[in-house]
Scaffold this motif. Structure first.
Motif, PDB file in Angstrom:
ATOM      1  N   ALA A 186      20.942  98.983 -96.622  1.00  0.00           N
ATOM      2  CA  ALA A 186      20.601  97.564 -96.494  1.00  0.00           C
ATOM      3  C   ALA A 186      19.474  97.407 -95.487  1.00  0.00           C
ATOM      4  O   ALA A 186      19.634  97.702 -94.308  1.00  0.00           O
ATOM      5  CB  ALA A 186      21.824  96.770 -96.067  1.00  0.00           C
ATOM      6  N   SER A 187      18.337  96.953 -95.981  1.00  0.00           N
ATOM      7  CA  SER A 187      17.165  96.792 -95.121  1.00  0.00           C
ATOM      8  C   SER A 187      17.350  95.620 -94.160  1.00  0.00           C
ATOM      9  O   SER A 187      18.146  94.722 -94.399  1.00  0.00           O
ATOM     10  CB  SER A 187      15.935  96.561 -95.993  1.00  0.00           C
ATOM     11  OG  SER A 187      14.823  96.226 -95.195  1.00  0.00           O
ATOM     12  N   LEU A 188      16.574  95.638 -93.084  1.00  0.00           N
ATOM     13  CA  LEU A 188      16.529  94.492 -92.177  1.00  0.00           C
ATOM     14  C   LEU A 188      15.824  93.313 -92.851  1.00  0.00           C
ATOM     15  O   LEU A 188      15.959  92.171 -92.441  1.00  0.00           O
ATOM     16  CB  LEU A 188      15.764  94.854 -90.895  1.00  0.00           C
ATOM     17  CG  LEU A 188      16.333  96.001 -90.049  1.00  0.00           C
ATOM     18  CD1 LEU A 188      15.365  96.368 -88.941  1.00  0.00           C
ATOM     19  CD2 LEU A 188      17.683  95.587 -89.469  1.00  0.00           C
ATOM     20  N   LEU A 189      15.036  93.623 -93.886  1.00  0.00           N
ATOM     21  CA  LEU A 189      14.288  92.578 -94.590  1.00  0.00           C
ATOM     22  C   LEU A 189      15.100  92.072 -95.774  1.00  0.00           C
ATOM     23  O   LEU A 189      15.867  92.822 -96.372  1.00  0.00           O
ATOM     24  CB  LEU A 189      12.964  93.142 -95.112  1.00  0.00           C
ATOM     25  CG  LEU A 189      12.017  93.708 -94.060  1.00  0.00           C
ATOM     26  CD1 LEU A 189      10.817  94.353 -94.731  1.00  0.00           C
ATOM     27  CD2 LEU A 189      11.558  92.603 -93.116  1.00  0.00           C
ATOM     28  N   ASP A 190      14.908  90.805 -96.125  1.00  0.00           N
ATOM     29  CA  ASP A 190      15.528  90.283 -97.335  1.00  0.00           C
ATOM     30  C   ASP A 190      14.449  90.137 -98.417  1.00  0.00           C
ATOM     31  O   ASP A 190      13.273  90.420 -98.175  1.00  0.00           O
ATOM     32  CB  ASP A 190      16.258  88.968 -97.060  1.00  0.00           C
ATOM     33  CG  ASP A 190      15.333  87.916 -96.484  1.00  0.00           C
ATOM     34  OD1 ASP A 190      14.113  88.160 -96.420  1.00  0.00           O
ATOM     35  OD2 ASP A 190      15.825  86.840 -96.105  1.00  0.00           O
ATOM     36  N   ILE A 191      14.871  89.695 -99.603  1.00  0.00           N
ATOM     37  CA  ILE A 191      13.935  89.633-100.728  1.00  0.00           C
ATOM     38  C   ILE A 191      12.721  88.738-100.430  1.00  0.00           C
ATOM     39  O   ILE A 191      11.574  89.166-100.626  1.00  0.00           O
ATOM     40  CB  ILE A 191      14.667  89.165-102.018  1.00  0.00           C
ATOM     41  CG1 ILE A 191      15.831  90.103-102.346  1.00  0.00           C
ATOM     42  CG2 ILE A 191      13.704  89.036-103.190  1.00  0.00           C
ATOM     43  CD1 ILE A 191      15.446  91.492-102.753  1.00  0.00           C
ATOM     44  N   PRO A 192      12.935  87.498 -99.925  1.00  0.00           N
ATOM     45  CA  PRO A 192      11.752  86.671 -99.653  1.00  0.00           C
ATOM     46  C   PRO A 192      10.792  87.298 -98.642  1.00  0.00           C
ATOM     47  O   PRO A 192       9.571  87.221 -98.812  1.00  0.00           O
ATOM     48  CB  PRO A 192      12.347  85.360 -99.122  1.00  0.00           C
ATOM     49  CG  PRO A 192      13.721  85.301 -99.704  1.00  0.00           C
ATOM     50  CD  PRO A 192      14.192  86.734 -99.727  1.00  0.00           C
ATOM     51  N   LEU A 346      16.286  97.216 -78.309  1.00  0.00           N
ATOM     52  CA  LEU A 346      16.256  97.435 -79.759  1.00  0.00           C
ATOM     53  C   LEU A 346      17.667  97.495 -80.349  1.00  0.00           C
ATOM     54  O   LEU A 346      18.564  98.096 -79.763  1.00  0.00           O
ATOM     55  CB  LEU A 346      15.589  98.780 -80.054  1.00  0.00           C
ATOM     56  CG  LEU A 346      14.080  98.820 -80.154  1.00  0.00           C
ATOM     57  CD1 LEU A 346      13.634 100.265 -80.287  1.00  0.00           C
ATOM     58  CD2 LEU A 346      13.599  98.006 -81.339  1.00  0.00           C
ATOM     59  N   ASP A 347      17.828  96.897 -81.508  1.00  0.00           N
ATOM     60  CA  ASP A 347      19.062  97.069 -82.261  1.00  0.00           C
ATOM     61  C   ASP A 347      18.830  98.065 -83.400  1.00  0.00           C
ATOM     62  O   ASP A 347      19.629  98.974 -83.612  1.00  0.00           O
ATOM     63  CB  ASP A 347      19.525  95.720 -82.811  1.00  0.00           C
ATOM     64  CG  ASP A 347      20.766  95.869 -83.670  1.00  0.00           C
ATOM     65  OD1 ASP A 347      21.619  96.706 -83.323  1.00  0.00           O
ATOM     66  OD2 ASP A 347      20.882  95.168 -84.683  1.00  0.00           O
ATOM     67  N   ALA A 348      17.730  97.907 -84.119  1.00  0.00           N
ATOM     68  CA  ALA A 348      17.443  98.813 -85.236  1.00  0.00           C
ATOM     69  C   ALA A 348      15.950  98.829 -85.529  1.00  0.00           C
ATOM     70  O   ALA A 348      15.239  97.861 -85.255  1.00  0.00           O
ATOM     71  CB  ALA A 348      18.204  98.379 -86.476  1.00  0.00           C
ATOM     72  N   VAL A 349      15.489  99.948 -86.067  1.00  0.00           N
ATOM     73  CA  VAL A 349      14.087 100.101 -86.471  1.00  0.00           C
ATOM     74  C   VAL A 349      14.083 100.719 -87.861  1.00  0.00           C
ATOM     75  O   VAL A 349      14.883 101.616 -88.140  1.00  0.00           O
ATOM     76  CB  VAL A 349      13.319 101.047 -85.519  1.00  0.00           C
ATOM     77  CG1 VAL A 349      11.891 101.273 -86.009  1.00  0.00           C
ATOM     78  CG2 VAL A 349      13.308 100.511 -84.101  1.00  0.00           C
ATOM     79  N   GLU A 350      13.203 100.231 -88.718  1.00  0.00           N
ATOM     80  CA  GLU A 350      12.970 100.951 -89.972  1.00  0.00           C
ATOM     81  C   GLU A 350      11.485 100.966 -90.276  1.00  0.00           C
ATOM     82  O   GLU A 350      10.750 100.065 -89.878  1.00  0.00           O
ATOM     83  CB  GLU A 350      13.807 100.376 -91.137  1.00  0.00           C
ATOM     84  CG  GLU A 350      13.486  98.966 -91.514  1.00  0.00           C
ATOM     85  CD  GLU A 350      14.527  98.357 -92.456  1.00  0.00           C
ATOM     86  OE1 GLU A 350      15.735  98.586 -92.258  1.00  0.00           O
ATOM     87  OE2 GLU A 350      14.121  97.640 -93.389  1.00  0.00           O
ATOM     88  N   VAL A 351      11.045 102.027 -90.935  1.00  0.00           N
ATOM     89  CA  VAL A 351       9.622 102.163 -91.256  1.00  0.00           C
ATOM     90  C   VAL A 351       9.496 102.512 -92.728  1.00  0.00           C
ATOM     91  O   VAL A 351      10.174 103.420 -93.225  1.00  0.00           O
ATOM     92  CB  VAL A 351       8.950 103.256 -90.391  1.00  0.00           C
ATOM     93  CG1 VAL A 351       7.451 103.317 -90.679  1.00  0.00           C
ATOM     94  CG2 VAL A 351       9.187 103.006 -88.907  1.00  0.00           C
ATOM     95  N   TRP A 352       8.629 101.767 -93.403  1.00  0.00           N
ATOM     96  CA  TRP A 352       8.371 101.976 -94.827  1.00  0.00           C
ATOM     97  C   TRP A 352       6.927 102.430 -95.006  1.00  0.00           C
ATOM     98  O   TRP A 352       6.012 101.743 -94.550  1.00  0.00           O
ATOM     99  CB  TRP A 352       8.564 100.671 -95.594  1.00  0.00           C
ATOM    100  CG  TRP A 352       9.944 100.100 -95.494  1.00  0.00           C
ATOM    101  CD1 TRP A 352      10.432  99.284 -94.498  1.00  0.00           C
ATOM    102  CD2 TRP A 352      11.027 100.289 -96.414  1.00  0.00           C
ATOM    103  NE1 TRP A 352      11.745  98.967 -94.753  1.00  0.00           N
ATOM    104  CE2 TRP A 352      12.138  99.568 -95.929  1.00  0.00           C
ATOM    105  CE3 TRP A 352      11.156 100.996 -97.616  1.00  0.00           C
ATOM    106  CZ2 TRP A 352      13.363  99.537 -96.589  1.00  0.00           C
ATOM    107  CZ3 TRP A 352      12.378 100.963 -98.268  1.00  0.00           C
ATOM    108  CH2 TRP A 352      13.466 100.244 -97.765  1.00  0.00           C
TER     109      TRP A 352
END
Ligand SMILES: *[C@@H]1O[C@H](CO)[C@@H](O)[C@H](O)[C@H]1NC(C)=O
Ligand SMILES: *[C@@H]1O[C@H](CO)[C@@H](O)[C@H](O)[C@H]1NC(C)=O
Length: 402
Positions: A186-192, A346-352
């Motif tokens: 589950a990404s930190l980002l949502d669809i919008p 920081l709580d979480a980091v993700e990189v795409w």
């Protein structure tokens, strides 16, 4: 949105008086409506869109345009989900969809100007009166509105489905989501927010996002972060602080570990929560990106925009802490403070990584030579280099072989 589409079609004037059909749309109206929305320019669309905002009035309040934008974004999420066109992205808790929809709708109308040509700002912003020229200006400057209408018509109504060259959606509203363990991540980002950030990327990078680092998967370590993101081409970095603020930046060039600023004017910062917005290059300086690790003299960490000890976005080399400083704006990107407090935890980091891997010029799959060539791998293993190379490069984990 169905009612709005119907209102838009009904509003098309007929050349000849037809028998009074109160609720039905005649073919001519349907065709003119579709042609205006799918092929028209902002001027040609504006009258139709105004009728979709309000079927009767010649002027509308900004609040009505906001409601239209919310219906529009909500319908896009619904249509893409219903048509199974989410491209591998998770639709999170449905109750949470509405907050992302509202955030994007608010951002879409941030560019709106009232009938008198003034920006609709401040407390009375939603009471501002807008006319057809406001709508035209809005459609011209916010291309996402037309792109979203096109998705609803093509994918929702399946219009143009039978035309082979138009059936495929070339708009890349959502990129294909890769490397996210078959949608279980589950990404930190949502669809919008994925759709909005993607719309700001160079068009050749909009078709695919590949997860290359997630602190929840790879560990909360700056060494891990560095190891996973270098030499991966352009990346979208997303952070969440412990106060729940979500924000990040787009790095237009491959990250490199070095004590100098890097990147180019294609970089930008963005905010996702509590509000959605993108902040682009101002021209003030070239402090686009900075990544340094294990150095004595220069600061260690990852930064974007501003200056040393005063970054628009900064993750400290000791990991866990960062800052977003702007008084009142970051010089490089004109961004406000993105985190809840200036110094954040920081709580979480993700990189795409976005688009295809930079080396991949053949278009035959984004695999490293080591994945493609088992012989090379075996050779490396024989000379004892295997472990080391593995550390430099995470095996591509698309789960679907492309
Ligand atoms: C939205 O999701 C978060 C977790 O991601 C949760 O803490 C929050 O309560 C949810 N909000 C609503 C309104 O359901
Ligand atoms: C953030 O940290 C810096 C240096 O550690 C400090 O000078 C500054 O006062 C802090 N800001 C706030 C708002 O606490």
């Amino acid at each position: 949105m169905i009612v709005r589409l119907h209102d838009g079609m009904k509003s098309v004037p007929l050349a000849e008086k037809s028998p009074a059909l109160d609720t039905q749309v005649v073919k001519e109206q349907f065709v003119v409506f579709m042609s205006a929305l799918l092929k028209g320019n902002a001027e040609e669309k504006s009258g139709t869109v105004l009728k979709m905002i309000s079927a009767t009035a010649g002027t509308v309040k900004a609040s009505q345009i906001l409601k239209f934008a919310e219906d529009l974004v909500g319908s896009v999420v619904h249509v893409l989900s219903y048509r199974k066109a989410l491209q591998g992205w998770n639709l999170q808790d449905p109750r949470n969809v509405s907050s992302g929809v509202k955030a994007l709708a608010s951002q879409l109308i941030a560019e709106l100007k009232a009938a008198d040509g003034k920006r609709t700002e401040g407390a009375q912003a939603l009471d501002a009166i807008c006319d057809q020229s406001s709508v035209e200006d809005w459609l011209f400057r916010v291309p996402q509105v037309s792109a979203f209408l096109s998705v609803i018509i093509r994918q929702g109504l399946l219009v143009l489905h039978s035309l082979p060259d138009q059936a495929r959606d070339p708009l890349h509203i959502l990129p294909a989501c890769k490397g996210a363990k078959g949608g279980r991540f589950a990404s930190l980002l949502d669809i919008p927010s994925v759709a909005y950030i993607n719309s700001h990327l160079p068009s050749e990078l909009q078709h695919k996002w590949r997860l290359i680092f997630a602190s929840r998967v790879h560990g909360e370590s700056f060494t891990q972060l560095c190891g996973h993101i270098v030499n991966q081409g352009p990346c979208v970095l997303v952070l969440k602080d412990v106060d729940g603020y979500i924000f990040g930046g787009f790095a237009s060039c491959s990250w490199e570990v070095k004590p100098q600023f890097q990147g180019d004017s294609g970089c930008f910062l963005f905010s996702v929560s509590p509000s959605l917005a993108v902040f682009t290059y101002t021209g003030y300086n070239d402090h686009y990106m900075y990544l340094n690790h294990g150095q004595q003299m220069m600061p260690n960490g990852l930064g974007m925009g501003g200056q040393h000890n005063y970054f628009g976005l900064w993750i400290d080399g000791n990991y866990g802490k960062g800052h977003s400083k702007a008084k009142p704006r970051c010089t490089t990107y004109n961004s406000p403070q993105l985190s809840a407090s200036e110094n954040f935890t920081l709580d979480a980091v993700e990189v795409w990584a976005v688009g295809d891997l930079p080396e991949d010029t053949t278009g035959k799959g984004a695999k490293s030579v080591l994945d493609a060539d088992p012989e090379a791998q075996a050779l490396l293993e024989m000379i004892g280099k295997s472990r080391q190379s593995e550390g430099l490069r995470e095996p591509v984990d698309d789960g679907d072989g492309n």
